[in-house]
Design an enzyme around this catalytic site. Sequence first.
Site, PDB file in Angstrom:
ATOM      1  N   TRP A  56      48.034  66.300 -17.771  1.00 16.82           N
ATOM      2  CA  TRP A  56      47.476  64.951 -17.841  1.00 16.82           C
ATOM      3  C   TRP A  56      48.625  63.990 -18.145  1.00 16.82           C
ATOM      4  CZ3 TRP A  56      45.337  62.580 -22.825  1.00 16.82           C
ATOM      5  CH2 TRP A  56      44.656  61.381 -22.572  1.00 16.82           C
ATOM      6  N   ASP A  98      44.153  71.157 -26.198  1.00 12.46           N
ATOM      7  CA  ASP A  98      43.446  69.953 -25.773  1.00 12.46           C
ATOM      8  C   ASP A  98      42.182  70.405 -25.055  1.00 12.46           C
ATOM      9  OD1 ASP A  98      42.618  67.442 -25.082  1.00 12.46           O
ATOM     10  OD2 ASP A  98      44.339  66.948 -23.815  1.00 12.46           O
ATOM     11  N   LYS A 121      33.388  63.625 -21.347  1.00  9.94           N
ATOM     12  CA  LYS A 121      32.901  64.250 -20.118  1.00  9.94           C
ATOM     13  C   LYS A 121      31.590  64.993 -20.342  1.00  9.94           C
ATOM     14  CE  LYS A 121      36.814  63.199 -17.907  1.00  9.94           C
ATOM     15  NZ  LYS A 121      37.683  62.712 -18.988  1.00  9.94           N
TER      16      LYS A 121
END
Length: 418
Positions: free
Chosen positions: A146, A227, A263
């Site tokens: 990311w 993460d 999400k």
Amino acid sequence: MPIRSYPLPSVETWQNVPQAPPDSIFKLTAAYKADSTPNKINVGVGAYRDDNNKPWVLPVVKKATEILLNDPALDHEYLPITGLPEYTAAAARLILGPDSPAIKEGRVASVQTISGTGANHLGALFLSRFYEFNGAPTINLSNPTWANHHAIFKNVGITPVEYPYYDPQTIALAFEPLIMHLTAAPERSVLLLHACAHNPTGVDPTEEQWAKIADTMLEKGHYAFFDCAYQGFASGDLEKDAAAVRYFVSRKVPLLVCQSFAKNAGLYGERVGALHIIGTTKEQADRIKSQLSVLQRAEISNPPSHGARLVSLILNTPELFEEWKRDIKTMAHRIIDMRQQLYNILTNELHTPGKWNHITDQIGMFSFTGLNAEQSKAMVDKAHIYLTTNGRISMAGLNSKNIRYFAECMDKAVRGTL
């Protein structure tokens, strides 16, 4: 009283501030919105869309919102610096497991954060202040990762270095080079790991590979910076998507976990996250949390309450929790279905050159299609399909109404006839 006039300064205060480049994803989305072509497709942004290409407010979130709105005891007072306690406790149970020995022994320091980005930042800031780096402060990031990971660590004085992760030739995990990097890295190195649904590749290690990674990290005394932005969203199973984190905890790999509900609860704009740092003792965890509180106080004072209250209500109310699990499966299974349909059209109908099994092998919101920069640019310029130049697409941008057009354009891009 007369007003004195002063000459204008010869040098403007901000004249040397350079123009920053726009964020690539948001720039892509702006171009998509400005495009008047009817059949345009946006597969660049990482946000869930339903089969009608609309944002989906989870039914369980609507119910939880209604409950909060009708709660006469609800107020708008400050939360504690480290967040809503019933939220952080439930979030820790979700990722670590309700029977986690770390939780039972009081070894988890949990703090509510500004979504996953805030968790990454607070975790990075804590490491920059208190971790005993072996040499200059560095963080090992997967290549690719990311994009924001690089900026987050640079901003706190930790230098990113890359470790091999994705092999563009096989469109799969570069496992042996990854292990070689971990073995060669200085002892006590910090490694950022994506807990599930690797962003941007969608390529995750197998159970056996996770075990080997854990072995190597223990041998070298490395620290795992997990993460976790997609628990439940990846496979549709909250337990399965937490398996890597729970396995590392069981192996006593030193670690922390960044957690997001953007999400899997569709709460993108509510910024609901958490940071969990696992200590070796309760006394150590208490000291860690005290320092996290100091760091958080200086930056945001207190985290926002609404999103945390929603998630807390869902996680702590059995019937709402079961409904949330069904909502998660709805999102995850739609994306899995889009993967299967895209694979079938490319392979069985269009007979697109190359192998496309990686589309169904990958997991989560994103897929590395294998398209190169030239092919990706052609998709944007000629087909009005907005994706990043590295060929990454958000599977959530595909639906039953646009998938055939997408597949046909992708086929032409591969053949060089678009």
